[in-house]
Design an enzyme around this catalytic site. Structure first.
Site, PDB file in Angstrom:
ATOM      1  N   SER A 136     116.788  25.639 -28.768  1.00  0.00           N
ATOM      2  CA  SER A 136     117.490  24.548 -28.799  1.00  0.00           C
ATOM      3  C   SER A 136     117.849  23.841 -29.828  1.00  0.00           C
ATOM      4  CB  SER A 136     116.301  23.231 -27.625  1.00  0.00           C
ATOM      5  OG  SER A 136     116.570  23.964 -25.998  1.00  0.00           O
ATOM      6  N   LYS A 181     121.448  22.335 -28.502  1.00  0.00           N
ATOM      7  CA  LYS A 181     122.247  21.230 -28.003  1.00  0.00           C
ATOM      8  C   LYS A 181     123.160  20.380 -29.331  1.00  0.00           C
ATOM      9  CE  LYS A 181     118.586  22.565 -24.114  1.00  0.00           C
ATOM     10  NZ  LYS A 181     118.491  23.146 -24.692  1.00  0.00           N
ATOM     11  N   SER A 204     115.968  17.167 -23.888  1.00  0.00           N
ATOM     12  CA  SER A 204     116.458  18.701 -23.969  1.00  0.00           C
ATOM     13  C   SER A 204     116.422  19.680 -22.552  1.00  0.00           C
ATOM     14  CB  SER A 204     116.043  19.564 -24.740  1.00  0.00           C
ATOM     15  OG  SER A 204     115.876  20.672 -25.404  1.00  0.00           O
ATOM     16  N   LYS A 240     116.810  16.541 -33.553  1.00  0.00           N
ATOM     17  CA  LYS A 240     116.844  17.427 -32.595  1.00  0.00           C
ATOM     18  C   LYS A 240     115.374  18.708 -32.467  1.00  0.00           C
ATOM     19  CE  LYS A 240     117.491  19.119 -28.092  1.00  0.00           C
ATOM     20  NZ  LYS A 240     115.890  19.244 -27.763  1.00  0.00           N
TER      21      LYS A 240
END
EC number: 3.4.16.4
Length: 408
Positions: A78, A81, A144, A247
């Protein structure tokens, strides 16, 4: 021609006169290694980090303070992202989309109707409903949400494939050497990879280029459909650090990933941990890096854009001297407490500077030294345009230059 001064003068009005101090012989430049500086200033070794790869970088200077396997290609999960968010931020900044846009959720973004999403992070969007960009954006950054990524990709670019192409165009624009995206969300896909170094650069770009987008990353929670969704970056709650992003990411193949950024005074650090062992472990290891960096280093800006660092004679121009400096702030990350030991010198590309000269034109190199070794270099540029002088003035300069060469 090479000239030198101590950075003690950066804090005083004597800078201009001291810049033109004693000339020293032109010599070869030696580049210092991190280990040499550490040895000289007794900086302890980087803490042992329990992860497959990591990097610690100063945001302002770009200086890498610590790294291991930083260029190894790994599954970003992720962390992907971050680039999705960067594209969204750039689209908002350019006026292509608005935070108030209503996005119609397609079947591709349907949380329970798409088998690829099974067991992953979701906002649980329903097809046919309309959700504002501002909510979907928070769903991507904070929760997320993989379904939110699909919905925003379709809104921004018309399709996931077109959005991925934009992502990879930014990969090229940012000069990332070990990154290629195959999805908008980061779920496992063949040929998708990134590295710790590249993720640090993406984080740096988010903070620098789309600050309003980055501001979302510090939000600890958001509500959607009356359900509170917490931010998965646990370091936001750590009171010993001022973490304001970035993140997390996890898949079985990737392990536990975390990009984190924190500030202390005017200093900002970005850490990247990839392939961590546990959910909390990636936070523990990131905290080790950030704490070590803030404790033993500081970032200073001895030269600022537009401020004169030196002046040199200019020939055949409409002025006798040209002001020289940097085209962007010269931020340097150095061992903490060593600012007064920092020295600067410059070397001209040519011993004679001739008009015309354009603003921003490089005419030499500024060298920053600690303990007699060059640790950083910056271009020495013209601060103000110098036009070619009139015919009579150029003839006088020809004569002066002849005497300068004979007797100078």
């Amino acid at each position: 021609m090479k000239q030198t001064l101590s950075t003690k003068t950066f804090r005083h009005t004597l800078l201009k006169s001291l810049t033109l101090g004693a000339l020293i012989a032109l010599g070869t430049t030696s580049v210092v290694k991190a280990d040499d500086v550490n040895l000289t200033t007794i900086i302890p070794a980087v803490p042992q980090i329990d992860a497959e790869a990591y990097i610690l970088m100063d945001y302002n200077s770009g200086k890498v303070l610590a790294e291991m396997n930083a260029d190894t290609r790994r599954d970003p999960a992720s962390l992907t992202k971050m680039m999705t968010s960067y594209v969204i931020g750039q689209s908002i900044k350019a006026g292509k989309i608005s935070l108030n846009d209503n996005v119609t959720i397609s079947k591709e973004a349907w949380a329970t109707g798409n088998p690829v999403f099974k067991g992953s992070s979701l906002m649980f969007l329903q097809p046919g409903t309309q959700v504002k960009v501002s909510e979907l954006n928070r769903g991507i950054v904070i929760q997320s949400g993989n379904d939110a990524c699909v919905a925003m990709a379709e809104h921004v670019a018309g399709s996931q494939g077109a959005f991925v192409n934009i992502m990879n165009n930014y990969v090229k624009a940012l000069g990332l050497q070990n990154t290629h995206f195959g999805t908008v969300h980061g779920l496992d896909a063949a040929g998708q990879f990134s590295s710790a170094r590249d993720m640090a650069i993406i984080g740096q770009a988010l903070i620098r280029d789309v600050p309003e987008e980055y501001a979302v990353y510090k939000e600890k929670e958001f509500y959607f459909n009356n359900i509170k969704q917490p931010n998965r970056n646990g370091l936001l709650w750590d009171t010993s650090l001022n973490v304001d992003g970035i993140k997390t990411g996890h898949t079985a193949a990737a392990g536990y990933n975390l990009v984190a950024s924190a500030t202390e005074g005017n200093m900002r650090l970005i850490s990247v941990v990839m392939g961590g062992r546990t959910f909390k472990g990636r936070e523990t290891e990131s905290k080790k890096l950030l704490t070590w960096g803030f404790r033993f280093f500081e970032t200073v800006t001895p030269l600022q854009v537009g401020k004169e660092f030196a002046s040199e004679p200019v020939w055949f121009g409409d002025t006798d001297r040209v002001q020289l400096g940097v085209d962007k702030n010269a931020s340097l990350t150095i061992p903490r407490g060593r600012l007064n030991d920092l020295k600067a010198s410059y070397t001209l590309t040519n011993s004679e500077i001739n008009a015309p000269l354009a603003k921003g034109q490089a005419v030499g190199t500024i060298n920053f030294q600690l303990d007699g070794k060059t640790i950083e270099q910056r271009p020495l540029v013209v601060l103000n345009e110098v036009q070619e002088g009139g015919f009579f003035g150029r003839m006088v300069d020809h004569i002066k230059l002849l005497f300068h060469r004979w007797f100078g």
